[in-house]
Design an enzyme around this catalytic site. Structure first.
Site, PDB file in Angstrom:
ATOM      1  N   SER A 155       0.865  -1.194   0.000  1.00 13.90           N
ATOM      2  CA  SER A 155       0.000   0.000   0.000  1.00 13.90           C
ATOM      3  C   SER A 155       0.892   1.230   0.000  1.00 13.90           C
ATOM      4  CB  SER A 155      -0.864   0.016   1.262  1.00 13.90           C
ATOM      5  OG  SER A 155      -1.461   1.288   1.406  1.00 13.90           O
ATOM      6  N   TYR A 170      -2.275  -2.348  10.427  1.00 16.74           N
ATOM      7  CA  TYR A 170      -2.300  -2.312   8.949  1.00 16.74           C
ATOM      8  C   TYR A 170      -1.072  -1.580   8.420  1.00 16.74           C
ATOM      9  CZ  TYR A 170      -4.004  -1.586   4.180  1.00 16.74           C
ATOM     10  OH  TYR A 170      -4.127  -1.577   2.809  1.00 16.74           O
TER      11      TYR A 170
HETATM   12  N1  LIG Z   1      -8.589  -0.670  -1.747  1.00 14.55           N
HETATM   13  C1  LIG Z   1      -7.585   0.130  -1.495  1.00 14.55           C
HETATM   14  O1  LIG Z   1      -7.720   1.358  -1.556  1.00 14.55           O
HETATM   15  C2  LIG Z   1      -6.225  -0.438  -1.162  1.00 14.55           C
HETATM   16  C3  LIG Z   1      -5.160   0.457  -1.048  1.00 14.55           C
HETATM   17  C4  LIG Z   1      -3.889  -0.028  -0.774  1.00 14.55           C
HETATM   18  C5  LIG Z   1      -3.685  -1.380  -0.615  1.00 14.55           C
HETATM   19  N2  LIG Z   1      -4.733  -2.247  -0.712  1.00 14.55           N
HETATM   20  C6  LIG Z   1      -4.442  -3.678  -0.519  1.00 14.55           C
HETATM   21  O2  LIG Z   1      -4.993  -4.428  -1.586  1.00 14.55           O
HETATM   22  C7  LIG Z   1      -5.327  -5.742  -1.119  1.00 14.55           C
HETATM   23  C8  LIG Z   1      -6.772  -6.022  -1.503  1.00 14.55           C
HETATM   24  O3  LIG Z   1      -7.603  -5.082  -0.831  1.00 14.55           O
HETATM   25  P1  LIG Z   1      -9.078  -4.715  -1.292  1.00 14.55           P
HETATM   26  O4  LIG Z   1      -9.238  -3.269  -1.092  1.00 14.55           O
HETATM   27  O5  LIG Z   1      -9.368  -5.323  -2.602  1.00 14.55           O
HETATM   28  O6  LIG Z   1      -9.900  -5.453  -0.129  1.00 14.55           O
HETATM   29  P2  LIG Z   1     -11.229  -6.305  -0.128  1.00 14.55           P
HETATM   30  O7  LIG Z   1     -12.207  -5.797  -1.098  1.00 14.55           O
HETATM   31  O8  LIG Z   1     -11.622  -6.396   1.309  1.00 14.55           O
HETATM   32  O9  LIG Z   1     -10.751  -7.750  -0.655  1.00 14.55           O
HETATM   33  C9  LIG Z   1      -9.941  -8.569   0.143  1.00 14.55           C
HETATM   34  C10 LIG Z   1      -9.887  -9.965  -0.450  1.00 14.55           C
HETATM   35  O10 LIG Z   1      -9.110 -10.790   0.404  1.00 14.55           O
HETATM   36  C11 LIG Z   1      -9.882 -11.921   0.827  1.00 14.55           C
HETATM   37  N3  LIG Z   1      -9.484 -12.285   2.180  1.00 14.55           N
HETATM   38  C12 LIG Z   1      -9.670 -11.567   3.323  1.00 14.55           C
HETATM   39  N4  LIG Z   1      -9.201 -12.244   4.380  1.00 14.55           N
HETATM   40  C13 LIG Z   1      -8.683 -13.411   3.896  1.00 14.55           C
HETATM   41  C14 LIG Z   1      -8.045 -14.540   4.499  1.00 14.55           C
HETATM   42  N5  LIG Z   1      -7.861 -14.607   5.821  1.00 14.55           N
HETATM   43  N6  LIG Z   1      -7.644 -15.554   3.695  1.00 14.55           N
HETATM   44  C15 LIG Z   1      -7.851 -15.497   2.350  1.00 14.55           C
HETATM   45  N7  LIG Z   1      -8.452 -14.467   1.730  1.00 14.55           N
HETATM   46  C16 LIG Z   1      -8.861 -13.443   2.499  1.00 14.55           C
HETATM   47  C17 LIG Z   1     -11.344 -11.456   0.702  1.00 14.55           C
HETATM   48  O11 LIG Z   1     -12.296 -12.481   0.540  1.00 14.55           O
HETATM   49  P3  LIG Z   1     -13.043 -13.257   1.780  1.00 14.55           P
HETATM   50  O12 LIG Z   1     -13.709 -12.230   2.600  1.00 14.55           O
HETATM   51  O13 LIG Z   1     -13.970 -14.222   1.084  1.00 14.55           O
HETATM   52  O14 LIG Z   1     -11.952 -13.977   2.502  1.00 14.55           O
HETATM   53  C18 LIG Z   1     -11.250 -10.625  -0.574  1.00 14.55           C
HETATM   54  O15 LIG Z   1     -11.268 -11.464  -1.706  1.00 14.55           O
HETATM   55  C19 LIG Z   1      -5.088  -5.737   0.378  1.00 14.55           C
HETATM   56  O16 LIG Z   1      -3.828  -6.321   0.660  1.00 14.55           O
HETATM   57  C20 LIG Z   1      -5.066  -4.270   0.732  1.00 14.55           C
HETATM   58  O17 LIG Z   1      -4.321  -3.998   1.878  1.00 14.55           O
HETATM   59  C21 LIG Z   1      -6.002  -1.804  -0.970  1.00 14.55           C
END
Ligand SMILES: NC(=O)c1ccc[n+]([C@@H]2O[C@H](COP(=O)([O-])OP(=O)(O)OC[C@H]3O[C@@H](n4cnc5c(N)ncnc54)[C@H](OP(=O)(O)O)[C@@H]3O)[C@@H](O)[C@H]2O)c1
Length: 269
Positions: A155, A170
């Protein structure tokens, strides 16, 4: 013409059932992957993701095998079982996207230690465990001309110090996992595996929605590009890093944030 593609590649995307992981999975399906494996905890989410990705493949005239396996990667035994199930179905892995992650925010005084442990366990320990398990399969696909790729979804917050809502675990986990990526980039390069970190800014997803609801206008106004991240922004970065043309790109922290890190508004919340 420069054609960035992942033709014939076998890819694994953790947390590939929604959000940024789904954006990555779609990009791989649309741009030539032979097999795309997605995983997340919920079986229904995995089933739905498989159906959706098969539709994306069909719509784009692509023949792609989609494998969806439910697993809680923060659970050691489930992470190992996930690897074993993948290894039964593919003989190598070209691309591993360690994307699954979680967050928790609360003021320091109320911040439950269990929440810190949970976030760190998924965002760093599980990433290490997944990479460790998949390394032999990545090595099988690796060549000097076109190394296998590990992409870590870190991130932009990993290089900033603003914490508006008490996401202590985080922020620490993202700084740690970026470091892991750079460390492995050096260690794995002689084994023909490149490791790069993607550093997204704010993208609308389930995880980011709470913060976007709170401060979306400010986040847009203070972003030098005047908007939040969009699916295609992430997909372009991913395809570049996974393309054979990027075989000399190793150990980078690639911000995909429109320049927001240079004008971070987080402290204004
Ligand atoms: N969105 C942003 O603005 C942003 C910014 C910077 C970095 N990121 C990073 O990008 C990545 C994805 O984030 P996102 O925003 O797409 O989040 P999200 O919509 O909450 O998606 C997270 C994904 O991870 C899965 N997951 C959660 N806990 C898990 C576990 N214990 N084991 C296996 N799978 C798991 C979830 O599915 P289930 O609930 O079915 O497990 C879902 O498919 C993360 O690492 C986040 O830190 C996001």
């Amino acid at each position: 013409m420069v054609d960035f593609n992942v033709d014939g590649k076998i890819a694994v995307v953790t947390g590939g059932t929604r959000g940024l992981g789904m954006h990555c999975a779609e990009a791989l399906v649309e741009n030539g992957a032979k097999t795309v494996v997605v995983t997340s905890r919920k079986a229904k989410a995995c089933e739905d993701a498989k159906t959706h990705l098969e539709e994306v493949a069909k719509k784009n005239g692509k023949s792609v095998k989609i494998i969806a396996i439910p697993a809680d990667l923060s659970d050691e035994a489930q992470c190992e079982k996930f690897y074993e199930e993948v290894a039964e179905q593919v003989d190598k892995v070209d691309i591993l996207i360690a994307n699954a992650g979680a967050t928790w925010g609360a003021p320091l005084e109320d911040h439950d230690i269990k929440a810190i442990k949970k976030v760190i366990n998924l965002n760093i320990v599980a990433v290490f465990h997944t990479i460790k398990l998949f390394t032999p399969l990545l090595e099988k696909a690796a060549t000097n001309e076109d190394p296998s790729r590990i992409i870590i979804m870190s991130s932009i917050i990993s290089v900033l110090n603003n914490d508006a809502v008490g996401t202590y675990g985080y922020l620490a986990s993202k700084a740690a996992v970026s470091h892991l990526g750079r460390n492995l980039a050096v260690q794995f390069a002689p084994r023909h595996i490149n490791v790069n970190n993607i550093l997204p800014g704010f993208f609308p997803t389930k995880m980011a929605q709470g913060l976007i609801d709170m401060g979306g206008q400010l986040l847009r106004e203070t972003n030098p590009r005047g908007r939040l991240g969009e699916k295609e922004d992430l997909q372009a970065a991913l395809l570049f890093l996974c393309s054979k043309q990027a075989n000399y790109i190793n150990g980078v922290d690639l911000p995909v944030d429109g320049g927001a890190r240079l004008n971070s508004p987080a402290s204004h919340f």
